[in-house]
Design a protein around this motif. Structure first.
Motif, mmCIF file in Angstrom:
data_model
loop_
_atom_site.group_PDB
_atom_site.id
_atom_site.type_symbol
_atom_site.label_atom_id
_atom_site.label_comp_id
_atom_site.label_asym_id
_atom_site.label_seq_id
_atom_site.Cartn_x
_atom_site.Cartn_y
_atom_site.Cartn_z
ATOM 1 N N ILE A 92 8.574 1.090 3.903
ATOM 2 C CA ILE A 92 8.944 2.135 2.948
ATOM 3 C C ILE A 92 9.756 1.541 1.802
ATOM 4 O O ILE A 92 9.525 1.855 0.629
ATOM 5 N N GLU A 93 10.703 0.679 2.149
ATOM 6 C CA GLU A 93 11.533 0.052 1.116
ATOM 7 C C GLU A 93 10.684 -0.795 0.174
ATOM 8 O O GLU A 93 10.909 -0.816 -1.044
ATOM 9 N N GLU A 94 9.699 -1.499 0.744
ATOM 10 C CA GLU A 94 8.812 -2.327 -0.089
ATOM 11 C C GLU A 94 8.015 -1.466 -1.057
ATOM 12 O O GLU A 94 7.923 -1.765 -2.251
ATOM 13 N N MET A 95 7.434 -0.350 -0.542
ATOM 14 C CA MET A 95 6.624 0.514 -1.393
ATOM 15 C C MET A 95 7.475 1.228 -2.437
ATOM 16 O O MET A 95 7.042 1.460 -3.566
ATOM 17 N N ALA A 96 8.709 1.576 -2.057
ATOM 18 C CA ALA A 96 9.625 2.205 -3.024
ATOM 19 C C ALA A 96 9.953 1.222 -4.141
ATOM 20 O O ALA A 96 10.000 1.597 -5.323
ATOM 21 N N PHE A 97 10.156 -0.035 -3.774
ATOM 22 C CA PHE A 97 10.469 -1.058 -4.773
ATOM 23 C C PHE A 97 9.290 -1.275 -5.719
ATOM 24 O O PHE A 97 9.470 -1.497 -6.921
ATOM 25 N N ARG A 98 8.066 -1.182 -5.179
ATOM 26 C CA ARG A 98 6.865 -1.398 -5.994
ATOM 27 C C ARG A 98 6.546 -0.197 -6.886
ATOM 28 O O ARG A 98 5.752 -0.311 -7.820
ATOM 29 N N THR A 99 7.140 0.957 -6.598
ATOM 30 C CA THR A 99 6.927 2.145 -7.425
ATOM 31 C C THR A 99 7.604 1.958 -8.784
ATOM 32 O O THR A 99 8.790 1.683 -8.854
ATOM 33 N N THR A 100 6.827 2.114 -9.836
ATOM 34 C CA THR A 100 7.366 1.915 -11.191
ATOM 35 C C THR A 100 7.191 3.157 -12.061
ATOM 36 O O THR A 100 7.463 3.113 -13.258
#
Length: 323
Positions: A92-100
């Motif tokens: 989840i943290e990875e996907m949140a970080f990739r959200t731009t």
């Protein structure tokens, strides 16, 4: 000791092999991992498969591909389970970080779930997801349909895919605004008179190796269609925890997102208080967000067979269209 990142990829490769009903090759494994949001190529998969072969976890069936050995099945479910705890939160943290995505300019990528279903069910899928999304029980009414031959999402023969916006997108928006956000629980939220009443079941993200939302979905515990028709029933929802100092800032981010068409957030709870029956840590407040796959749950309730990979990947929001 091997790099934890490599061990993590080995686990995911073993999971893909385990879920296949026949021997599966490196290219197909790489495609499936990419569908799930892992940026790993065929050559890298071959490297990891050699490691699994050496450990005795996989068996090669010539050019047909690999299956798990009895030792591999045992190792995946037992010996490596400890390494998977906390992996859901990391994902989840990875996907949140990739959200731009920037809701003020409508540019950037959002986190999405990918689902697959039979071509013949396309009309029903569109109708039910549209109904669910426009009723406010999904993150966005925007989706993207994939058909056979699409280079972005490889599909099995006779299948159609659909991308729906994932609730992790809110984590990304909060993160980009400098607001730390913690995945706390996934659960079943009881709705009464079309308003959230209480969580009747919760699973902590910190204590499971499988996405809680996926667990509840597999148990078929929702009644989304009843909520849509009568305003009473059970839907999937998440709880995020945020530090009390960011209370006003978080509310502003949610307000801006709603203006851009991203909804599904219920009003934040009070600081140091439970939220809809769910515990919240001292010095924090909770936010309940509807599950981005409630429309998929509604479809399953109609009897349609559909396979879903929650928190699958990220996608340009502009490539999605209102359903």
């Amino acid at each position: 000791m091997m790099d934890p990142q490599i061990e993590r990829k080995l686990i995911e490769i073993m999971r893909v092999i385990h879920e296949s009903d026949k021997p599966i090759g490196a290219r197909a494994i790489a495609d499936e991992l990419n569908n799930r949001g892992y940026d790993i190529g065929e050559r890298a998969v071959r490297y990891h498969l050699r490691i699994l072969d050496e450990r005795g976890f996989t068996h090669k069936h010539g050019y047909a591909g690999r299956t798990l050995t009895e030792l591999g099945e045992s190792e995946m479910s037992d010996a490596l389970i400890g390494d998977r705890f906390g992996f859901v939160i990391s994902r989840i943290e990875e996907m949140a970080f990739r959200t731009t995505y920037n809701p003020e300019t409508n540019d950037g990528v959002v986190a999405v779930n990918i689902s697959y279903f039979d071509k013949d069910d396309l009309e029903t899928v569109i109708d039910v997801i549209s109904y669910t999304a426009h009723s406010g029980y999904m993150i966005s009414p925007k989706v993207r349909i994939f058909e056979e031959g699409d280079e972005l999402i490889p599909l099995p023969p006779g299948k159609v895919g659909i991308a729906t916006v994932c609730s992790v997108t809110f984590d990304g928006l909060l993160l980009k605004a400098g607001i730390p956000v913690e995945p706390a629980y996934g659960g079943i939220l009881q709705m009464e008179k079309r308003k959230p009443a209480r969580f009747i079941d919760l699973i902590s993200y910190s204590g499971t190796s499988i996405d809680p939302i996926q667990i509840f979905m597999s148990r078929k515990t929702t009644s989304v269609l009843e909520v849509l028709e009568k305003g009473e029933g059970k839907i999937l929802a998440n709880i995020r925890q945020i530090n009390s100092s960011a209370y006003d800032s978080a509310r502003e981010v949610i307000k801006i997102a709603e203006k851009a068409g991203l909804g599904g957030c219920f009003p934040p709870g009070n600081i140091d208080e439970t939220l809809l029956g769910a515990p919240v840590e001292t010095g924090k407040f909770g936010i309940a967000v509807v599950g981005g796959i409630n429309g998929i749950c509604a479809l399953e309730e109609t009897g349609i067979k559909i396979e879903t990979n929650p928190v699958s990947t990220v996608m340009e929001y502009r490539t999605l269209s209102e359903i």
